[in-house]
Design an enzyme around this catalytic site. Structure first.
Site, PDB file in Angstrom:
ATOM      1  CG  LEU A 203      -0.222   4.396   2.296  1.00 49.71           C
ATOM      2  CD1 LEU A 203       0.233   4.237   0.855  1.00 49.71           C
ATOM      3  CD2 LEU A 203      -1.711   4.698   2.351  1.00 49.71           C
ATOM      4  CG  ASP A 204      -2.974  -1.075   6.289  1.00 49.78           C
ATOM      5  OD1 ASP A 204      -2.651  -0.456   7.327  1.00 49.78           O
ATOM      6  OD2 ASP A 204      -4.132  -1.467   6.057  1.00 49.78           O
ATOM      7  CE  LYS A 205       4.940  -6.448   5.000  1.00 49.87           C
ATOM      8  NZ  LYS A 205       5.638  -7.373   5.881  1.00 49.87           N
TER       9      LYS A 205
ATOM     10  CB  THR B  22      -1.898  -0.041   1.065  1.00 52.42           C
ATOM     11  OG1 THR B  22      -2.738  -0.839   1.888  1.00 52.42           O
ATOM     12  CG2 THR B  22      -2.745   0.950   0.289  1.00 52.42           C
TER      13      THR B  22
END
Length: 163
Positions: free
Chosen positions: A7-9, A11
């Site tokens: 996941l994006d940091k 998120t």
């Protein structure tokens, strides 16, 4: 334990880890084949127009992991497909459900920016507000076939405060 996806940091939400290397490889193949159903919730500035639709763009990462939209003929561009639906809205924001077909870095954030409704808190992609001190993007559910039994499994994570 093996990490299956990322996941994006900024998120929150569901991530999948595998107990075995074989399980990891099988699950990653499902991601690659676009067989995993991924649903996200996001709070955006403004309201998407139309309230329901799809965004299809081509994204490219540079060597510093910065993401930018490129022409579909660009040799390093990768297709990013996001389907969205506005769930609710107030005077300044909307809660939007997003189902992604592809899994590109910053895909949802770029799609919402493309629509002119950046994700709340995502200053990198045009947000003007950040009342919660975070990017308002949450991986809310994930559905795939269990690598050992082939049974469908679904995991859900409730929305954090503020959504």
């Amino acid at each position: 334990v093996f990490i299956v996806h990322r996941l994006d940091k900024e998120t929150s939400g569901i991530m999948v880890l595998a107990k075995t290397k074989q399980g990891k490889e099988e699950l990653q193949q499902q991601f690659s084949d676009r067989l995993v159903h991924r649903l996200y919730m996001t709070r955006v500035e403004g309201e998407p127009t139309p309230p329901l639709g799809s965004v299809r763009t081509w994204l490219m990462e540079d060597k510093h992991l910065n993401v930018k939209a490129v022409n579909k003929k660009h040799p390093k561009g990768k297709e990013a497909i996001s389907h969205y639906s506005t769930v609710s809205s107030d005077d300044s924001t909307a809660l939007v459900e997003v189902m992604i077909e592809t899994g590109r870095r910053h895909q949802i954030r770029m799609a919402m920016q493309y629509l002119g409704t950046p994700v709340v808190g995502d200053e990198r992609h045009g947000a003007q507000t950040n009342p919660y001190n975070r990017v308002m993007l949450h991986a809310s559910s994930l559905e795939f076939l269990h690598p050992d039994t082939d049974d469908p499994v679904r995991f859900e994570a409730p929305l954090p405060p503020g959504f």
